[in-house]
Write an enzyme that holds these catalytic residues in place. Structure first.
Site, mmCIF file in Angstrom:
data_model
loop_
_atom_site.group_PDB
_atom_site.id
_atom_site.type_symbol
_atom_site.label_atom_id
_atom_site.label_comp_id
_atom_site.label_asym_id
_atom_site.label_seq_id
_atom_site.Cartn_x
_atom_site.Cartn_y
_atom_site.Cartn_z
ATOM 1 N N ARG A 93 0.849 -1.192 0.000
ATOM 2 C CA ARG A 93 0.000 0.000 0.000
ATOM 3 C C ARG A 93 0.882 1.238 0.000
ATOM 4 N NH1 ARG A 93 -3.040 -3.874 2.473
ATOM 5 N NH2 ARG A 93 -4.867 -4.327 1.194
ATOM 6 N N ASP A 148 -0.344 -7.383 -3.372
ATOM 7 C CA ASP A 148 -1.741 -7.053 -3.063
ATOM 8 C C ASP A 148 -2.343 -6.396 -4.302
ATOM 9 O OD1 ASP A 148 -4.184 -6.287 -1.584
ATOM 10 O OD2 ASP A 148 -3.000 -6.806 0.162
ATOM 11 N N HIS A 175 -6.879 -10.521 -3.028
ATOM 12 C CA HIS A 175 -5.878 -9.457 -2.816
ATOM 13 C C HIS A 175 -4.741 -9.587 -3.819
ATOM 14 C CE1 HIS A 175 -7.133 -7.145 0.698
ATOM 15 N NE2 HIS A 175 -7.694 -8.253 1.146
ATOM 16 N N ASP A 235 -7.010 -14.113 2.575
ATOM 17 C CA ASP A 235 -8.055 -13.312 3.243
ATOM 18 C C ASP A 235 -8.980 -12.631 2.228
ATOM 19 O OD1 ASP A 235 -5.738 -11.870 2.472
ATOM 20 O OD2 ASP A 235 -6.366 -10.154 3.671
ATOM 21 N N GLU A 236 -10.171 -12.339 2.710
ATOM 22 C CA GLU A 236 -11.116 -11.432 2.044
ATOM 23 C C GLU A 236 -11.261 -11.692 0.544
ATOM 24 O OE1 GLU A 236 -10.863 -7.491 4.789
ATOM 25 O OE2 GLU A 236 -9.146 -7.762 3.473
ATOM 26 N N TYR A 255 -3.506 -4.535 15.529
ATOM 27 C CA TYR A 255 -3.376 -3.862 14.240
ATOM 28 C C TYR A 255 -2.754 -2.490 14.508
ATOM 29 C CZ TYR A 255 -5.297 -7.105 10.862
ATOM 30 O OH TYR A 255 -5.462 -8.180 10.012
ATOM 31 N N PHE A 256 -1.482 -2.387 14.198
ATOM 32 C CA PHE A 256 -0.741 -1.174 14.540
ATOM 33 C C PHE A 256 -0.997 -0.036 13.536
ATOM 34 C CE2 PHE A 256 2.864 -3.006 17.439
ATOM 35 C CZ PHE A 256 1.892 -3.374 18.352
ATOM 36 N N TRP A 280 -0.461 -2.536 8.550
ATOM 37 C CA TRP A 280 -1.010 -2.301 7.209
ATOM 38 C C TRP A 280 -0.747 -0.833 6.867
ATOM 39 C CZ3 TRP A 280 -1.900 -6.535 4.700
ATOM 40 C CH2 TRP A 280 -2.311 -7.675 5.388
HETATM 41 C C1 ACM Z 1 -6.421 -8.678 6.805
HETATM 42 O O1 ACM Z 1 -6.373 -7.714 7.595
HETATM 43 N N1 ACM Z 1 -7.177 -8.603 5.719
HETATM 44 C C2 ACM Z 1 -5.668 -9.896 7.037
#
Ligand code: ACM
Ligand code: ZN
Length: 528
Positions: A158, A187, A279, A332-333, A426-427, A465
């Site tokens: 990102r 991603d 992703h 994921d997702e 989640y930082f 992230w």
């Molecule tokens: C994630 O936060 N999608 C692993």
């Protein structure tokens, strides 16, 4: 008389301050016994080691001490004032013992990693800021970790981070005995690992991009808050003919080897992740045949053998570059709805006797797991890989803090779990002193697990992230000081964790972070 008294008082203060140098170790060691006196570092001292396998550790310590103290240290196989001692058999045990007295410092361990952990403690025994003399207090420290998985995940997709920035994070991790670096290398917004079989993945318009909504949010905040750490760094722009200035970057295979080597010296494993089957927009954009609609929209089409071949060839190169047990498939997702609209995916579901699209993802994960295993690797994935069924040997990253049953379910089935619930770890989420305490005091390990299930908890990691983290300065602000709370949660047993004991040690460490030039969030401040 007055003068004599004040001299005497000054001497007393000096003696007390030199014999009582504070021992503020994070994460808290198993046992610390303080003695009188200290070991004073002098120019030309030797760092000795008793086994050639420790040479990289000795050189690493030499570089650190020379940088931090300005004194010139030597290394040699044999005795030294600072002595690194590997006790055979080398059994990968991470524990260590550190004994310092006025004659020297000795670090003893049963593995390279144990020695590295002792070096982290030695670094923390040194004064945090430049002093007239460098000394460490006389102590006997015995220490071993509660969990063997203590990690950070970085997302350079990102927003991109250079090799040098990545190495600095590895250095910071090593100081706090964080030993797993999970590297999210692909991603939708870009592909960051050079893959020789598919050079398009790191071409100018795949690894680089036009500004997206996240970039614009960062820039808005930079201007509204007058916050330069939210600016997109110029160094990652590139003029691409026909496109103008694009933003991005990637790691060449040589750069990756360099980072792997750098991490290995510091006792850190790297867990590479090429996220599949979702992703994966950058890969699908580049090779349109990867997607169901053949138009570049993710996820990967699992009905086509060409996609499976792509996945295997990409991972072949991952296996060559990363010599570690675990490799993450992400998972994921995934927008599985697209598979239910794809004739090729529907054919696969039928031919494999699958019930639905969740089982299609599970089919893919299991198939890839066999491939990983055939290459001597173990597969790891975000907790969605549970859906549709999972083999017992896959390891799960529990990230969905709003699905508290994931760890219970996974461990009941015999799967190992790494904890990184977004509710704690989640930082990239906003932080203040309350969130810091929430991490420290929280039950990150679910309390409803049996002793058998607890054995399947490998440890924990925090995820960084980077949608809204465009610079190293911003990353440091988001990561510190909460990474220190994570380090103690993962290393020190739960019944030895105590906020009132942690907080003064943390405060002492802020000085150290400052001296290292880390742009941490000072206590009592919130955003930005
Ligand atoms: C994630 O936060 N999608 C692993
Ligand atoms: Zn398809």
């Amino acid at each position: 008389m007055k003068r004599k008294l004040s001299l005497w008082a000054a001497c007393l203060v000096m003696c007390v301050s030199t014999t009582m140098a504070a021992v503020n170790i994070i994460p808290k060691p198993t046992s610390v016994i303080e003695h009188d006196g200290q070991f004073v570092f002098r120019k030309g001292f030797t760092i000795g080691y008793n086994n050639t396998s420790l040479e990289p550790a000795a050189t690493y310590l030499q570089e650190l001490l020379t940088r931090d103290t300005g004194l010139n240290f030597k290394t040699r196989l044999g005795k030294g004032k600072i002595h690194l001692c590997l006790v055979l058999p080398d059994d990968n045990d991470e524990s260590y013992e550190l004994v310092s007295n006025k004659k020297g410092v000795r670090i003893t361990a049963h593995s390279y990693r144990g020695i590295i952990n002792g070096i982290a403690t030695l670094r923390q025994l040194l004064p945090p800021v430049v002093k007239v003399q460098y000394d460490v207090p006389a102590v006997t420290i015995k220490d071993s970790p509660n969990f063997h998985w203590r990690g950070l995940m970085l997302d350079p997709v990102r927003h991109f981070f250079s090799v040098e920035e990545t190495k600095r994070l590895l250095d910071e991790m090593a100081l706090y005995k964080l030993n797993k670096f999970h590297w999210h290398l692909s991603d939708n917004e870009g592909f960051r690992m050079e893959v020789k079989a598919y050079p398009g993945l790191t071409s100018d318009t795949v690894a680089w991009r036009r500004f997206n909504s996240h970039d614009r949010q960062c820039l808005d905040r930079a201007s509204k808050e007058n916050n330069p750490s939210m600016l997109i760094p110029w160094k990652f722009f590139k003029e691409v003919p026909g496109y103008g200035e694009l933003y991005g970057g990637y790691y060449s295979q040589n750069e990756i080897r360099d980072v792997v080597q750098y991490a290995a010296v510091r006792g850190i494993d790297i867990i590479p992740e090429i996220d599949m089957p979702g992703h994966n927009g950058a890969a699908c954009y580049c090779y349109k045949w990867l997607s169901c609609t053949q138009n570049g929209v993710e996820p990967l089409c699992l009905g086509r053998n060409s996609t499976i071949e792509f996945a295997e060839k990409v991972y072949d190169e991952v296996f060559q570059l990363f010599p570690y047990e675990y490799v993450s498939i992400g998972g994921d997702e995934v927008n599985r709805r697209r598979w239910s609209e794809c004739s090729e995916c529907k054919k696969r579901i039928e031919s494999e006797g699958l019930k639905d699209v969740s089982e299609l993802q599970a089919w893919f994960t299991k198939r890839m797991e066999k491939y990983f295993n055939a290459h001597g690797r173990r597969i790891l994935g975000w907790d969605e890989i549970l859906e549709g069924g999972l083999s017992k040997t896959a390891t799960v990253h529990w990230w969905r803090g709003d699905h508290p049953d994931v760890t219970q379910k996974s461990t009941a089935m015999g799967n190992e779990v790494v904890l990184c619930p977004f509710t704690f770890l989640y930082f990239d989420y906003a932080q203040d002193d309350n969130t810091l305490r929430h991490i420290y005091d929280g039950d990150i390990v679910p309390v409803d697990l049996t002793a058998e299930q607890l054995k399947l908890i490998k440890g924990m990691q925090a995820n960084i992230w980077c949608e809204r983290i465009p610079t190293e300065a911003r990353m440091e602000w988001m990561v510190f000081p909460r990474a220190l709370a994570l380090a103690e949660k993962a290393w020190t047993p739960r019944n030895k964790q105590n906020w009132d004991d942690f907080l003064p040690r943390l405060k002492a460490h802020l000085l150290r972070l400052e001296a290292m030039g880390i742009q941490y969030r000072p206590l009592q401040t919130k955003r930005p």
